[in-house]
Design an enzyme around this catalytic site. Structure first.
Site, PDB file in Angstrom:
ATOM      1  CE  LYS A 195      -4.206   0.385   0.953  1.00 38.54           C
ATOM      2  NZ  LYS A 195      -5.442  -0.035   0.001  1.00 38.54           N
ATOM      3  CG  ASP A 202      -6.593   2.976  -1.405  1.00 39.37           C
ATOM      4  OD1 ASP A 202      -6.764   1.576  -1.232  1.00 39.37           O
ATOM      5  OD2 ASP A 202      -6.930   3.646  -0.443  1.00 39.37           O
TER       6      ASP A 202
HETATM    7  N1  GLU Z   1      -6.931  -0.165  -3.332  1.00 35.66           N
HETATM    8  C1  GLU Z   1      -8.047  -1.467  -3.303  1.00 35.66           C
HETATM    9  C2  GLU Z   1      -7.966  -2.115  -1.946  1.00 35.66           C
HETATM   10  O1  GLU Z   1      -7.817  -1.665  -0.804  1.00 35.66           O
HETATM   11  C3  GLU Z   1      -7.378  -2.506  -4.475  1.00 35.66           C
HETATM   12  C4  GLU Z   1      -5.939  -2.792  -4.302  1.00 35.66           C
HETATM   13  C5  GLU Z   1      -5.412  -3.362  -5.621  1.00 35.66           C
HETATM   14  O2  GLU Z   1      -6.366  -3.510  -6.655  1.00 35.66           O
HETATM   15  O3  GLU Z   1      -4.371  -3.892  -5.693  1.00 35.66           O
HETATM   16  O4  GLU Z   1      -7.924  -3.157  -1.734  1.00 35.66           O
END
Ligand code: GLU
Length: 423
Positions: free
Chosen positions: A106, A146
């Site tokens: 993240k 995100d």
């Molecule tokens: N940001 C999204 C999550 O928190 C998707 C992450 C992604 O697709 O890698 O799950």
């Protein structure tokens, strides 16, 4: 305990409890409690007025036992190191429970993107990649959208990454891309669609009739809006919607619609007015009225730490589906457990996004693209398989869905770490 636990502490606490319940070697918790790699960067941006501003950016790679790190990048004024670490930890669990070949990642930038022009946002996005590109790649760490990031930001990321690497092959280094740049059909809708798949499943298990259920939704961003759309397609009615409202002291208010909200109409109003405040086909109610209303199903789909101890005490709800990441504090979780409220945890409820990101990554490698129907059919199958496994653990260990989901995911990560000889 008070409401002061930060998201990382709450993620650690949840992992610890699940490891103990599974009777795992304490080494598993020791490894999982902190990310394996965290990077902090400073991003200088020349602003439109000629001044220079330096923003803080972060990227955390939690655990690579199952594969490269995977997870979104958020642009938000509250982004900080601890939050990014916690969010990357949750991503490992999402990948684990869906059996994806990934660990959690993240990232984020501490910025209020509403205060920046399009050009400044582009420059900031490119700066983020310049600071991190050596640690990104389709076999290393794969960012995605995100909070407050989208296909346009992913396009800047792709372009900058390819410029720096001098090649045109690594489309799979980013997911959540627009279709023309190698995105997948169904990715934009995927998180909300998954919230509805899991809600449908749990409601059925708990004997809640979705079509007649009183449903409250918080948030109308990417997750909230598609959740509403697919609930509407299921014939369910969302009659209460909590929205951002700067005119209120608490920054929020809520809307009530007797006949249930219509996705298209909300979307149209929001696009025109940049906000849902003043939406004419609903009655405005206070944020407090929203949180004290009697619901069968409540779906927080905004940010973390929304359901605090205070809110939990007054909640009157049967099932909560966590569309957002970490919306319930651990203290609130305890209160809700005592009140017998069932919770579909974030790592399960909102895992549809990363699941379809995985499909996108696979499609990029094959250069072969699936139809939206194929994507959604596969998503429903894969998510249902995960929920079934989680409910089996729930019954076997007589626990709640959150703990069962943690146990289900950690079991897989622990097995991979064991085989790799990490403990
Ligand atoms: N940001 C999204 C999550 O928190 C998707 C992450 C992604 O697709 O890698 O799950």
């Amino acid at each position: 305990m008070t409401d002061t636990l930060n998201p990382l502490e709450s993620a650690q606490l949840q992992i610890k409890k699940a490891c103990e319940k599974l009777n795992l070697n304490p080494a598993v918790y020791e490894i999982l409690k902190e990310p394996q790699r965290v990077i902090e960067i400073s991003i200088p941006v020349k602003m439109d007025d000629g001044s220079l501003k330096v923003f803080k950016g972060y990227r955390s790679a939690h655990n690579h036992a199952l594969g490269p790190s995977k997870g979104g990048v958020r642009f938000h004024q509250n982004v900080n190191l601890e939050e990014v670490k916690a969010l990357s930890t949750w991503m490992s669990l999402k990948a684990g429970l869906l059996a994806l070949p990934y660990g959690g990642g993240k990232g984020g930038i501490a910025v209020d993107p509403k205060k920046l022009s399009d050009r400044e946002i582009e420059s900031l996005s490119r700066g983020y990649i310049r600071g991190l590109y050596k640690y990104l790649g389709e076999r290393i760490d794969i960012p995605a959208p995100d909070v407050n990031t989208n296909g346009q930001i992913m396009s800047y990321f792709v372009d900058e990454f390819i410029k720096l690497n001098g090649e045109n092959e690594d489309l799979g280094t980013f997911t959540g891309k627009p279709l023309i740049l190698g995105g997948s059909l169904g990715r934009n809708e995927a998180t909300g669609y998954g919230v509805v798949i899991t809600t449908k499943y749990a409601a059925k298990k708990l004997g809640i009739d979705l079509k007649n259920a009183e449903i409250g939704l918080q948030g109308f961003g990417n997750v909230g809006s598609f959740t509403l759309k697919y609930l509407q397609e299921e014939g369910a009615k969302v009659r209460y919607l909590s929205i951002r409202d700067e005119s209120e002291e608490c920054g929020r208010s809520a809307l009530y619609s007797e006949e249930g909200f219509d996705y298209e109409s909300l979307q149209k109003y929001r696009d025109e007015h940049k906000s849902l405040v003043g939406y004419p086909k609903a009655k405005k109610i206070s944020d407090q009225e929203f949180w004290t209303n009697k619901f069968d199903i409540l779906i927080p789909a905004a940010l973390e730490n929304i359901i605090t101890e205070k809110i939990a005490k007054n909640l009157n709800v049967k099932l909560i589906a966590e569309g957002a990441n970490g919306p319930t504090t651990p203290e609130a979780d305890e209160i809700l457990k005592e009140k017998n409220v069932e919770i579909i945890p974030d790592i399960l409820a909102n895992s549809g996004g990363v699941l379809v990101s995985y499909y996108e990554w696979v499609q990029n490698q094959y250069g072969n693209y699936w139809t939206k129907e194929e994507v959604q059919e596969k998503q429903e199958k894969d998510m249902t398989k995960a929920i079934e496994g989680i409910f089996e653990i729930k019954d076997q260990y007589k626990t709640d869905i959150r703990e069962a989901a943690y146990m289900f995911a950690i079991k897989r990560i622990a097995e991979a770490m064991k085989l790799r000889g990490w403990y």
